[in-house]
Design a protein around this motif. Structure first.
Motif, PDB file in Angstrom:
ATOM      1  N   VAL A 125       0.872  -1.205  -0.714  1.00 30.38           N
ATOM      2  CA  VAL A 125       0.117   0.093  -0.052  1.00 30.38           C
ATOM      3  C   VAL A 125       1.121   1.336  -0.318  1.00 30.38           C
ATOM      4  O   VAL A 125       0.941   2.377  -0.661  1.00 30.38           O
ATOM      5  CB  VAL A 125      -0.670  -0.349   1.004  1.00 30.38           C
ATOM      6  CG1 VAL A 125      -1.423   1.973   1.281  1.00 30.38           C
ATOM      7  CG2 VAL A 125      -1.875  -1.189   1.305  1.00 30.38           C
TER       8      VAL A 125
ATOM      9  N   LEU B 224       1.143   4.175  -3.323  1.00 34.22           N
ATOM     10  CA  LEU B 224       0.852   5.836  -1.980  1.00 34.22           C
ATOM     11  C   LEU B 224       1.691   6.521  -2.609  1.00 34.22           C
ATOM     12  O   LEU B 224       1.306   8.134  -3.306  1.00 34.22           O
ATOM     13  CB  LEU B 224      -0.077   5.971  -0.800  1.00 34.22           C
ATOM     14  CG  LEU B 224      -1.038   5.008  -0.383  1.00 34.22           C
ATOM     15  CD1 LEU B 224      -1.077   5.228   0.951  1.00 34.22           C
ATOM     16  CD2 LEU B 224      -1.640   5.756  -1.361  1.00 34.22           C
TER      17      LEU B 224
ATOM     18  N   LEU C 169       1.777   7.493  -6.134  1.00 38.58           N
ATOM     19  CA  LEU C 169       0.733   7.630  -6.843  1.00 38.58           C
ATOM     20  C   LEU C 169       1.016   9.725  -6.313  1.00 38.58           C
ATOM     21  O   LEU C 169       0.638  10.477  -7.420  1.00 38.58           O
ATOM     22  CB  LEU C 169      -0.809   7.384  -6.392  1.00 38.58           C
ATOM     23  CG  LEU C 169      -1.967   8.280  -5.812  1.00 38.58           C
ATOM     24  CD1 LEU C 169      -2.052   8.445  -7.939  1.00 38.58           C
ATOM     25  CD2 LEU C 169      -2.967   7.829  -5.522  1.00 38.58           C
ATOM     26  N   PHE C 170       1.866   8.803  -5.456  1.00 44.87           N
ATOM     27  CA  PHE C 170       2.335  11.517  -4.744  1.00 44.87           C
ATOM     28  C   PHE C 170       2.552  11.519  -5.355  1.00 44.87           C
ATOM     29  O   PHE C 170       2.691  13.116  -5.709  1.00 44.87           O
ATOM     30  CB  PHE C 170       2.097  11.076  -3.202  1.00 44.87           C
ATOM     31  CG  PHE C 170       0.660  11.000  -2.481  1.00 44.87           C
ATOM     32  CD1 PHE C 170      -0.620  11.232  -2.360  1.00 44.87           C
ATOM     33  CD2 PHE C 170       0.787  10.095  -1.333  1.00 44.87           C
ATOM     34  CE1 PHE C 170      -1.857  10.552  -2.022  1.00 44.87           C
ATOM     35  CE2 PHE C 170      -0.482  10.022  -0.793  1.00 44.87           C
ATOM     36  CZ  PHE C 170      -1.640  10.704  -0.457  1.00 44.87           C
TER      37      PHE C 170
END
Length: 94
Positions: free
Chosen positions: A46, A50, A53-54
């Motif tokens: 996860v 993330l 993505l960020f």
């Protein structure tokens, strides 16, 4: 009175019985691997998703200036690499 003689048993029956006896003796061992994934796998997966993505969102929001200013569009490769690591970890999750 007519006496009928008994017919001998078929050889096929004997072969089937021998095959069944042989199949019953075969023991198949299953590998004893871990049935659950390690505790660190899901949080790491996860986190990789993330971070990737960020990274890409920051790259677009800052109009390609950040997260690392000097490498330009290679920031996309870095972001997608984090996402790729997340997907590779997802294949090992049980």
């Amino acid at each position: 009175m007519v006496y009928l003689s008994r017919m001998p048993k078929s050889k096929l029956r004997k072969k089937v019985a021998e095959a069944r006896a042989h199949n019953q003796e075969v023991v198949v061992e299953t590998p004893h691997g871990p049935l659950e994934s390690p505790k660190w796998l899901a949080p790491t997966m996860v986190a990789a998703f993330l971070i990737g993505l960020f990274w890409i969102v920051i790259f677009y929001v800052t109009q390609t200036q950040y997260p690392i200013p000097g490498i330009g569009a290679w920031n996309m490769i870095v972001g997608f690499s984090f996402i790729g690591v997340g997907f590779s970890l997802a294949t090992r999750w049980r």
